[in-house]
Scaffold this motif. Structure first.
Motif, PDB file in Angstrom:
ATOM      1  N   GLU A   6     -15.802   0.918   3.503  1.00  0.00           N
ATOM      2  CA  GLU A   6     -15.902   1.021   4.958  1.00  0.00           C
ATOM      3  C   GLU A   6     -17.220   1.670   5.357  1.00  0.00           C
ATOM      4  N   CYS A  22     -15.914  -3.319   6.905  1.00  0.00           N
ATOM      5  CA  CYS A  22     -15.310  -3.103   5.590  1.00  0.00           C
ATOM      6  C   CYS A  22     -15.725  -4.274   4.710  1.00  0.00           C
ATOM      7  N   TRP A  36      -6.487  -2.561   9.300  1.00  0.00           N
ATOM      8  CA  TRP A  36      -7.090  -1.243   9.482  1.00  0.00           C
ATOM      9  C   TRP A  36      -5.964  -0.244   9.749  1.00  0.00           C
ATOM     10  N   ARG A  45      -0.332   8.211   7.975  1.00  0.00           N
ATOM     11  CA  ARG A  45      -1.215   7.059   8.135  1.00  0.00           C
ATOM     12  C   ARG A  45      -0.477   5.997   8.955  1.00  0.00           C
ATOM     13  N   TYR A  95      -9.130   3.500   7.497  1.00  0.00           N
ATOM     14  CA  TYR A  95      -9.108   2.829   6.207  1.00  0.00           C
ATOM     15  C   TYR A  95      -8.880   1.339   6.403  1.00  0.00           C
ATOM     16  N   LYS A  97      -7.492  -2.175   4.441  1.00  0.00           N
ATOM     17  CA  LYS A  97      -6.614  -2.568   3.355  1.00  0.00           C
ATOM     18  C   LYS A  97      -6.568  -4.078   3.258  1.00  0.00           C
ATOM     19  N   TRP A 106      -7.197  -0.675  -1.199  1.00  0.00           N
ATOM     20  CA  TRP A 106      -7.567   0.244  -0.126  1.00  0.00           C
ATOM     21  C   TRP A 106      -9.028   0.647  -0.252  1.00  0.00           C
ATOM     22  N   GLN A 108     -12.023   3.642   0.864  1.00  0.00           N
ATOM     23  CA  GLN A 108     -12.057   5.107   0.740  1.00  0.00           C
ATOM     24  C   GLN A 108     -11.980   5.808   2.097  1.00  0.00           C
ATOM     25  N   GLY A 109     -12.168   5.048   3.178  1.00  0.00           N
ATOM     26  CA  GLY A 109     -12.053   5.615   4.521  1.00  0.00           C
ATOM     27  C   GLY A 109     -13.393   5.996   5.122  1.00  0.00           C
TER      28      GLY A 109
END
Length: 116
Positions: A6, A22, A36, A45, A95, A97, A106, A108-109
């Protein structure tokens, strides 16, 4: 190597906009549904937006409908989240996905902070 990375997060004032990206590698991106999520401090989350593998269908959390737009470019192996009219409550780590059947990948954010 299967990977999602991301980018695009940062600090923005209320009412502002950000575009998250991403980028995917190591798997057949066009076969995967993308979504997202976000996680604020002390909270679970949550799903923000999702898009099917072809991009033909999308869905959004009620809290972001009309403000956020998810899109994908299968030629660039990238999914985007355009965020407009940002509010302080949108502050979170975001994040991405990728999902296909039972397989989940996933990222890493990236941190998004909405503050004046």
């Amino acid at each position: 190597q299967v990977q999602l990375v991301e980018s695009g997060g940062g600090l923005v004032q209320p009412g502002g906009s950000l575009r998250l990206s991403c980028a995917a590698s190591g798997f057949t991106f066009s076969s995967y549904a993308l979504s997202w999520y976000r996680q604020a401090p002390g909270k679970e989350r949550e799903l923000v937006a999702a898009i099917t593998s072809t991009g033909g269908n999308t869905n959004y959390a009620d809290s972001v409908k009309g403000r956020f737009t998810i899109s994908r470019d299968n030629a660039k192996n990238t999914v985007y989240l355009q965020m407009n009219s940002l509010k302080p409550e949108d502050t979170a780590v975001y994040y991405c996905k990728a999902r296909r059947m039972s397989a989940n990948v996933w990222g890493q954010g990236t941190q998004v902070t909405v503050s004046s």
